[in-house]
Design a protein around this motif. Sequence first.
Motif, PDB file in Angstrom:
ATOM      1  N   PRO A  18       0.589  -1.139  -0.131  1.00  0.00           N
ATOM      2  CA  PRO A  18      -0.287   0.202   0.436  1.00  0.00           C
ATOM      3  C   PRO A  18       0.907   1.504   0.277  1.00  0.00           C
ATOM      4  CG  PRO A  18       0.184  -0.914   2.197  1.00  0.00           C
ATOM      5  CD  PRO A  18       0.390  -1.914   1.545  1.00  0.00           C
ATOM      6  N   LYS A  19       0.485   2.205  -0.126  1.00  0.00           N
ATOM      7  CA  LYS A  19       0.831   3.595  -0.441  1.00  0.00           C
ATOM      8  C   LYS A  19       0.378   4.706   0.389  1.00  0.00           C
ATOM      9  CE  LYS A  19       2.558   3.398  -5.845  1.00  0.00           C
ATOM     10  NZ  LYS A  19       1.942   4.371  -6.428  1.00  0.00           N
ATOM     11  N   ASP A  20       1.038   5.895   0.505  1.00  0.00           N
ATOM     12  CA  ASP A  20       0.487   6.289   1.548  1.00  0.00           C
ATOM     13  C   ASP A  20      -0.165   7.863   1.441  1.00  0.00           C
ATOM     14  OD1 ASP A  20       1.467   4.798   4.341  1.00  0.00           O
ATOM     15  OD2 ASP A  20       3.730   5.904   3.702  1.00  0.00           O
ATOM     16  N   TYR A  21      -1.112   8.259   1.507  1.00  0.00           N
ATOM     17  CA  TYR A  21      -2.022   8.945   0.774  1.00  0.00           C
ATOM     18  C   TYR A  21      -1.964  10.224   1.807  1.00  0.00           C
ATOM     19  CZ  TYR A  21      -2.065   6.724  -2.783  1.00  0.00           C
ATOM     20  OH  TYR A  21      -2.132   5.663  -4.303  1.00  0.00           O
ATOM     21  N   LYS A  22      -2.808  11.116   1.404  1.00  0.00           N
ATOM     22  CA  LYS A  22      -2.739  12.348   3.029  1.00  0.00           C
ATOM     23  C   LYS A  22      -4.778  13.077   1.731  1.00  0.00           C
ATOM     24  CE  LYS A  22      -1.989  16.467   5.408  1.00  0.00           C
ATOM     25  NZ  LYS A  22      -1.315  16.784   6.747  1.00  0.00           N
ATOM     26  N   CYS A  23      -5.465  13.194   2.600  1.00  0.00           N
ATOM     27  CA  CYS A  23      -6.856  13.865   2.403  1.00  0.00           C
ATOM     28  C   CYS A  23      -6.278  15.698   2.352  1.00  0.00           C
ATOM     29  CB  CYS A  23      -8.165  13.485   3.271  1.00  0.00           C
ATOM     30  SG  CYS A  23      -9.337  14.256   2.472  1.00  0.00           S
ATOM     31  N   ASP A  25      -8.408  17.386   2.147  1.00  0.00           N
ATOM     32  CA  ASP A  25      -9.720  17.843   2.099  1.00  0.00           C
ATOM     33  C   ASP A  25      -9.688  18.001   3.672  1.00  0.00           C
ATOM     34  OD1 ASP A  25     -10.576  18.710   0.108  1.00  0.00           O
ATOM     35  OD2 ASP A  25     -11.741  16.950  -0.569  1.00  0.00           O
ATOM     36  N   CYS A  26      -9.670  16.901   4.149  1.00  0.00           N
ATOM     37  CA  CYS A  26     -10.170  16.846   5.798  1.00  0.00           C
ATOM     38  C   CYS A  26      -8.563  16.657   6.592  1.00  0.00           C
ATOM     39  CB  CYS A  26     -10.614  15.306   6.330  1.00  0.00           C
ATOM     40  SG  CYS A  26      -9.942  13.706   6.249  1.00  0.00           S
ATOM     41  N   GLY A  27      -7.661  16.669   5.625  1.00  0.00           N
ATOM     42  CA  GLY A  27      -6.308  16.478   5.864  1.00  0.00           C
ATOM     43  C   GLY A  27      -5.962  15.030   7.024  1.00  0.00           C
ATOM     44  N   GLY A  28      -6.735  13.789   6.322  1.00  0.00           N
ATOM     45  CA  GLY A  28      -6.094  12.563   7.100  1.00  0.00           C
ATOM     46  C   GLY A  28      -5.366  11.624   5.704  1.00  0.00           C
ATOM     47  N   SER A  29      -4.295  11.496   7.321  1.00  0.00           N
ATOM     48  CA  SER A  29      -3.733  10.150   6.389  1.00  0.00           C
ATOM     49  C   SER A  29      -3.955   9.048   6.481  1.00  0.00           C
ATOM     50  CB  SER A  29      -2.281  10.610   7.185  1.00  0.00           C
ATOM     51  OG  SER A  29      -1.714  11.575   7.068  1.00  0.00           O
ATOM     52  N   CYS A  42     -13.292  10.804   5.530  1.00  0.00           N
ATOM     53  CA  CYS A  42     -14.794  11.829   4.803  1.00  0.00           C
ATOM     54  C   CYS A  42     -14.860  11.316   3.683  1.00  0.00           C
ATOM     55  CB  CYS A  42     -14.064  13.510   4.800  1.00  0.00           C
ATOM     56  SG  CYS A  42     -13.248  13.779   3.473  1.00  0.00           S
ATOM     57  N   GLY A  43     -14.385  10.309   2.679  1.00  0.00           N
ATOM     58  CA  GLY A  43     -14.517  10.033   1.324  1.00  0.00           C
ATOM     59  C   GLY A  43     -14.874  10.436   0.170  1.00  0.00           C
ATOM     60  N   SER A  44     -14.123  11.844   0.246  1.00  0.00           N
ATOM     61  CA  SER A  44     -13.147  11.998  -0.679  1.00  0.00           C
ATOM     62  C   SER A  44     -12.104  12.329  -1.370  1.00  0.00           C
ATOM     63  CB  SER A  44     -12.734  13.803   0.034  1.00  0.00           C
ATOM     64  OG  SER A  44     -12.014  14.216  -1.166  1.00  0.00           O
ATOM     65  N   ASP A  45     -12.252  12.161  -2.932  1.00  0.00           N
ATOM     66  CA  ASP A  45     -10.862  11.362  -3.587  1.00  0.00           C
ATOM     67  C   ASP A  45     -10.572  12.788  -4.053  1.00  0.00           C
ATOM     68  OD1 ASP A  45     -12.524  13.523  -5.096  1.00  0.00           O
ATOM     69  OD2 ASP A  45     -13.002  10.950  -6.555  1.00  0.00           O
ATOM     70  N   ASN A  46     -10.440  13.661  -2.894  1.00  0.00           N
ATOM     71  CA  ASN A  46      -9.011  14.584  -3.004  1.00  0.00           C
ATOM     72  C   ASN A  46      -8.088  14.254  -2.576  1.00  0.00           C
ATOM     73  OD1 ASN A  46      -7.742  17.166  -3.902  1.00  0.00           O
ATOM     74  ND2 ASN A  46      -8.831  18.053  -2.794  1.00  0.00           N
ATOM     75  N   CYS A  47      -7.107  12.923  -2.713  1.00  0.00           N
ATOM     76  CA  CYS A  47      -6.040  12.883  -2.605  1.00  0.00           C
ATOM     77  C   CYS A  47      -4.645  12.638  -2.834  1.00  0.00           C
ATOM     78  CB  CYS A  47      -6.109  10.979  -1.816  1.00  0.00           C
ATOM     79  SG  CYS A  47      -7.885  10.833  -0.616  1.00  0.00           S
ATOM     80  N   ILE A  48      -3.176  12.613  -2.067  1.00  0.00           N
ATOM     81  CA  ILE A  48      -2.416  13.286  -3.159  1.00  0.00           C
ATOM     82  C   ILE A  48      -1.229  11.729  -2.292  1.00  0.00           C
ATOM     83  CG2 ILE A  48      -2.536  15.297  -3.940  1.00  0.00           C
ATOM     84  CD1 ILE A  48      -1.090  16.429  -1.721  1.00  0.00           C
ATOM     85  N   ALA A  49      -0.849  11.118  -3.029  1.00  0.00           N
ATOM     86  CA  ALA A  49       0.217  10.440  -2.058  1.00  0.00           C
ATOM     87  C   ALA A  49       1.110  11.371  -1.350  1.00  0.00           C
ATOM     88  CB  ALA A  49       1.195   9.312  -3.435  1.00  0.00           C
ATOM     89  N   ALA A  50       1.371  10.768  -0.185  1.00  0.00           N
ATOM     90  CA  ALA A  50       2.521  10.995   1.090  1.00  0.00           C
ATOM     91  C   ALA A  50       3.698  10.569   0.853  1.00  0.00           C
ATOM     92  CB  ALA A  50       1.946  11.275   2.186  1.00  0.00           C
TER      93      ALA A  50
END
Length: 50
Positions: A18-23, A25-29, A42-50
Motif C-alpha cells: 500500500p502507498k501512503d496518501y493524504k486527503c 480536504d480533511c487532512g487525514g493520512s 471523509c470519503g473524498s477523492d481529493n487525495c495525494i500520495a504522501a
Amino acid sequence: MCTVGGPVDIDFDEGLKPKDYKCKDCGGSFSSLGKNIRCPTCGSDNCIAA
C-alpha cells in the motif's frame, strides 16, 4: 474447460504494497491500494500520495 499457456507462477505478496496518501480536504493520512483512492474518513477523492 479450455486453458491457454502453462501454470501461473505469481507471488501475490510481491509488489502489492500500500502507498501512503493524504486527503487534501480533511487532512487525514492513510494507506491504500488501487487507482480510485478515497479517504476513509471523509470519503473524498481529493487525495495525494504522501
